[in-house]
Write a protein that holds these residues in place. Sequence first.
Motif, PDB file in Angstrom:
ATOM      1  N   THR A   1       0.834  -1.196   0.000  1.00 42.62           N
ATOM      2  CA  THR A   1       0.000   0.000   0.000  1.00 42.62           C
ATOM      3  C   THR A   1       0.872   1.251   0.000  1.00 42.62           C
ATOM      4  N   TYR A   2       0.310   2.332  -0.554  1.00 40.90           N
ATOM      5  CA  TYR A   2       1.003   3.613  -0.494  1.00 40.90           C
ATOM      6  C   TYR A   2      -0.007   4.753  -0.495  1.00 40.90           C
TER       7      TYR A   2
ATOM      8  N   CYS B   1      -2.068   4.698   4.916  1.00 39.81           N
ATOM      9  CA  CYS B   1      -1.631   3.299   4.828  1.00 39.81           C
ATOM     10  C   CYS B   1      -1.622   2.622   6.191  1.00 39.81           C
TER      11      CYS B   1
ATOM     12  N   SER C   1      -3.658  -0.623   5.881  1.00 38.28           N
ATOM     13  CA  SER C   1      -2.980  -1.911   6.014  1.00 38.28           C
ATOM     14  C   SER C   1      -3.456  -2.655   7.257  1.00 38.28           C
TER      15      SER C   1
ATOM     16  N   GLN D   1       3.491  -1.582   3.608  1.00 41.51           N
ATOM     17  CA  GLN D   1       3.184  -0.185   3.311  1.00 41.51           C
ATOM     18  C   GLN D   1       4.472   0.590   3.069  1.00 41.51           C
TER      19      GLN D   1
END
Length: 317
Positions: free
Chosen positions: A173-174, A181, A185, A198
């Motif tokens: 994730t970003y 995130c 996350s 992340q």
Amino acid sequence: MDYLVLLYYCYTPLENPEQFREEHHRLCLHLNLLGRIIVAPEGLNGTVSGRRADCAEYMRLVKADPRFAALEFKIEEAAAHTFQKLHVRVKAEIVHVGLPAIKPYERTGIHLSPEQFRDLKDQPDVVVLDVRSDYEHRLGRFKNAVTLDIENFREFPEKVAELAQYKDKKILTYCTGGIKCEKASAFLLDQGFDNVYQLHGGIIKYGLEAGGEDFEGQCYVFDGRVAVDVNRVNPSVISECHHCHTPSSRMVNCANPQCNAHLPLCETCAGELAGACSPTCQQHPAKRPYDGTGTYPRLSNHYRPEQGLVSYRAPGA
């Protein structure tokens, strides 16, 4: 450059957020900082601008608080203040998603440094997931990233079902600075995703430390700059003018306040439409005067903390 922009967050329990907000607001006023800061029972989130010496003192004082020992500042240079006002507010969450029970300081995705993220993102068993809103990822995103059709981050939980097809993958994730995130996350882990990572520090840190490689377009930021370049390796422009569809990363709000759509509009079209996104909005009787910027900040009332929860504009700002 004489000014700095500080982007930061820290998930940590705060027992008395109202009292902390009052003290923190006074600190920012003392140091002549402008920006937006959110205080919540789950921590602190902010973006501020100020002169170098003032920002250095602010960082020193924040980091001296044991609750924020793990906080990291993303630091960028600027020619002047990137905000016109100072807001320090108490809210239920430091980033609104409607998941106050999710506590990133207890469990969240595995943090990846910019270099680790760059080395992993193109592996066949990896999915790169953008957890930001539509207007952000349309302006810029990582190459081949999965994006979600959301207008606001609070819609993220209802979109997680669409990601079930990736449960056997590593999900990277970003977001802009990392704060979304942390919640995203943690929620993915809560929903049964096992391999969740992340980008630590988000796009901004990736640009500062890894050159921004393969980030296509520009990064949307929540200050007066609106969009910033992060890619010094293979930059590109991916967004298009809403009206003529030529490449443009110039973000504006439609001059019609009843529309107020936030979208790219090139200088030529903005001039011809007087800041509106369409001829229809241009003719709307409530259309605001267009000054060439496409931004319409609310007026300040020169707030001081003892006067209540409204905004403060620094003298001369």
